[in-house]
Scaffold this motif. Structure first.
Motif, PDB file in Angstrom:
ATOM      1  N   UNK A 182       0.826  -1.212   0.000  1.00 44.88           N
ATOM      2  CA  UNK A 182       0.000   0.000   0.000  1.00 44.88           C
ATOM      3  C   UNK A 182       0.859   1.261   0.000  1.00 44.88           C
ATOM      4  N   UNK A 183       1.993   1.229   0.707  1.00 45.30           N
ATOM      5  CA  UNK A 183       2.881   2.392   0.730  1.00 45.30           C
ATOM      6  C   UNK A 183       3.416   2.692  -0.668  1.00 45.30           C
ATOM      7  N   UNK A 184       3.710   1.643  -1.428  1.00 45.07           N
ATOM      8  CA  UNK A 184       4.203   1.843  -2.796  1.00 45.07           C
ATOM      9  C   UNK A 184       3.118   2.441  -3.686  1.00 45.07           C
ATOM     10  N   UNK A 185       1.897   1.950  -3.539  1.00 44.50           N
ATOM     11  CA  UNK A 185       0.796   2.487  -4.353  1.00 44.50           C
ATOM     12  C   UNK A 185       0.569   3.949  -4.026  1.00 44.50           C
ATOM     13  N   UNK A 186       0.628   4.296  -2.743  1.00 40.17           N
ATOM     14  CA  UNK A 186       0.450   5.687  -2.328  1.00 40.17           C
ATOM     15  C   UNK A 186       1.563   6.561  -2.915  1.00 40.17           C
ATOM     16  N   UNK A 187       2.809   6.068  -2.849  1.00 40.82           N
ATOM     17  CA  UNK A 187       3.923   6.838  -3.399  1.00 40.82           C
ATOM     18  C   UNK A 187       3.777   7.014  -4.903  1.00 40.82           C
ATOM     19  N   UNK A 188       3.252   6.005  -5.587  1.00 39.20           N
ATOM     20  CA  UNK A 188       3.008   6.130  -7.030  1.00 39.20           C
ATOM     21  C   UNK A 188       1.979   7.224  -7.316  1.00 39.20           C
ATOM     22  N   UNK A 189       0.996   7.340  -6.423  1.00 38.18           N
ATOM     23  CA  UNK A 189       0.005   8.407  -6.589  1.00 38.18           C
ATOM     24  C   UNK A 189       0.646   9.775  -6.403  1.00 38.18           C
ATOM     25  N   UNK A 190       1.586   9.894  -5.452  1.00 37.59           N
ATOM     26  CA  UNK A 190       2.308  11.162  -5.278  1.00 37.59           C
ATOM     27  C   UNK A 190       3.130  11.492  -6.528  1.00 37.59           C
ATOM     28  N   UNK A 191       3.801  10.476  -7.083  1.00 37.90           N
ATOM     29  CA  UNK A 191       4.598  10.713  -8.288  1.00 37.90           C
ATOM     30  C   UNK A 191       3.728  11.139  -9.458  1.00 37.90           C
ATOM     31  N   UNK A 192       2.538  10.584  -9.529  1.00 38.29           N
ATOM     32  CA  UNK A 192       1.634  10.922 -10.639  1.00 38.29           C
ATOM     33  C   UNK A 192       1.306  12.411 -10.646  1.00 38.29           C
ATOM     34  N   UNK A 193       1.328  13.026  -9.474  1.00 34.63           N
ATOM     35  CA  UNK A 193       0.967  14.439  -9.382  1.00 34.63           C
ATOM     36  C   UNK A 193       2.093  15.358  -9.849  1.00 34.63           C
ATOM     37  N   UNK A 194       3.333  14.818  -9.950  1.00 38.21           N
ATOM     38  CA  UNK A 194       4.442  15.665 -10.378  1.00 38.21           C
ATOM     39  C   UNK A 194       5.074  15.202 -11.684  1.00 38.21           C
ATOM     40  N   UNK A 195       4.788  13.951 -12.093  1.00 38.73           N
ATOM     41  CA  UNK A 195       5.265  13.429 -13.376  1.00 38.73           C
ATOM     42  C   UNK A 195       4.143  12.602 -13.989  1.00 38.73           C
ATOM     43  N   UNK A 196       3.986  12.733 -15.292  1.00 40.44           N
ATOM     44  CA  UNK A 196       2.898  12.000 -15.942  1.00 40.44           C
ATOM     45  C   UNK A 196       3.385  10.774 -16.703  1.00 40.44           C
TER      46      UNK A 196
END
Length: 383
Positions: free
Chosen positions: A207-221
């Motif tokens: 779950x921590x990895x999925x959350x971090x991926x969501x954070x990355x999505x907000x700064x890189x597409x």
């Protein structure tokens, strides 16, 4: 090492997992060095059975049906008596319990247990069994200092514990191009690929990895996370991913037997575990020159040199933002990613090679073969 003998390795299954992989690598290398090697799976075979048999290592499946299966124990003891090994080495709790007791009662001269992780799931009675069987073992092999400290703290005699780190396998860059990898997983041409490899269960904190991926999505597409592996949490993780609406960036792709084809093409590997022994995925990524961002836990500290071969971030929820930030740094600095990857490859080759691991086991086995048979074990063995 000139002195060789007969070694039987016992493990619960030959599924696609870390301990099973290390056993397979070791057994094939021992066979190559002239040892007579047998492998016994308590419950079932699995993907590694074919690899072992292709290397000339015979595999026997006992067919244990339940946790407490006295008939399986009797079949195992009978099998041990048939092949008369000089050494029995057991792997993981079920095999450590059934295998060491059966080997002791069958009069095997030398018995070695194996602990692969700091098993926080164990209860008092698991540790009581561990301590009881350690007294009937010549040695207990662990794969890292942290695992050693964990078992010493639970009453395993320190003088019986031998630390032999895992082996890293360097996968060659196959003819498959990066483009082929992107096509395989249905990713766009400009995708930056981050991977997490492992069994989907609570220890891995996916779950921590999925959350971090969501954070990355907000700064890189362009960042896509491949979650490679299977397990009891797959459905729950899929629902979690869909609930935070990131199914376009997080892909649960299940077990992949062809991981070796794609691993060298990943941009970054993640490990978000709460605890580990020594992660095979981290070691393999290092051997392939892929930088790793991993939770700052003892097992990972033994592999990764912080800011040199990878990044360590806090374990748990507090590590989600740093996981995204360190990955962003690697993706935006090609030179940093290349330097870290090469440093990781050198460390894997120098400190965690298969040759180095097999040498250590051969030294241990040769030393055991020079010892006299345990008088206590001889007197109490069934005849």
């Amino acid at each position: 090492m000139s002195e060789t003998g007969t070694v039987l390795h016992i493990i619960p299954t030959l599924d696609q997992a870390g301990a099973e992989k290390q056993l397979t690598l070791l057994a094939a290398e021992l066979k190559h060095r002239g040892w007579l090697v047998h492998v016994c799976a308590l419950t079932r075979g699995g993907p590694y059975r074919k690899e072992l048999e292709a290397a000339g290592v015979p595999v026997t499946v006992i067919g244990k049906a339940t946790k407490l299966d006295p008939m399986a124990y009797l079949r195992l003891r009978r099998f041990i008596r048939q092949i008369r090994p000089d050494i029995v080495q057991t792997w993981l709790f079920a095999a450590n319990a059934y295998g060491r007791w059966a080997a002791w009662r069958a009069g095997v001269p030398h018995i070695v247990g194996s602990e692969r992780c700091a098993d926080h799931w164990k209860t008092w009675w698991h540790f009581r069994i561990d301590r009881f069987l350690a007294r009937r073992s010549d040695a207990v092999v662990v794969n890292g200092r942290y695992v050693r400290e964990f078992y010493v703290s639970h009453g395993i005699p320190a003088e019986k514990i031998v630390v032999i780190p895992n082996a890293a396998v360097e996968f060659p860059v196959a003819s498959d191009s990066r483009r082929a990898m992107l096509l395989e997983f249905g990713l766009p041409d400009d995708a930056r690929v981050v991977a997490l490899v492992g069994r989907l269960w609570p220890q891995k904190r996916v779950e921590d990895a999925i959350w971090a991926a969501d954070l990355l999505k907000r700064i890189r597409d362009d960042v896509h996370l491949l979650i490679i592996g299977d397990g009891p949490l797959r459905e729950r993780l899929t629902r979690y991913r869909d609930r935070i609406e990131i199914e376009d960036r997080v892909h649960l792709v299940g077990h992949r037997k062809d991981l070796s084809r794609w691993l060298p093409h990943f941009d970054v590997l993640w490990n978000t575990s709460a605890y580990e022994g020594q992660s095979n995925a981290v070691l393999e990524a290092m051997a392939c020159g892929v930088p790793v961002v991993a939770s700052d836990i003892p097992g990972n500290r033994e592999l990764i040199l912080p800011d040199e071969t990878g990044f360590l971030i806090p374990a748990g929820k507090s590590g989600r933002a740093p996981l995204a930030a360190k990955t962003k740094k690697l993706l935006e600095d090609e030179d940093l990613r290349r330097r870290m990857g090469e440093a990781a490859r050198r460390r894997a080759r120098e400190e965690f090679s298969l040759t180095r691991m097999a040498d250590a086991y051969c030294r241990l086995y040769a030393e055991l073969l020079q010892r006299p048979r345990s008088q206590t074990r001889s007197k109490q063995a069934d005849v």
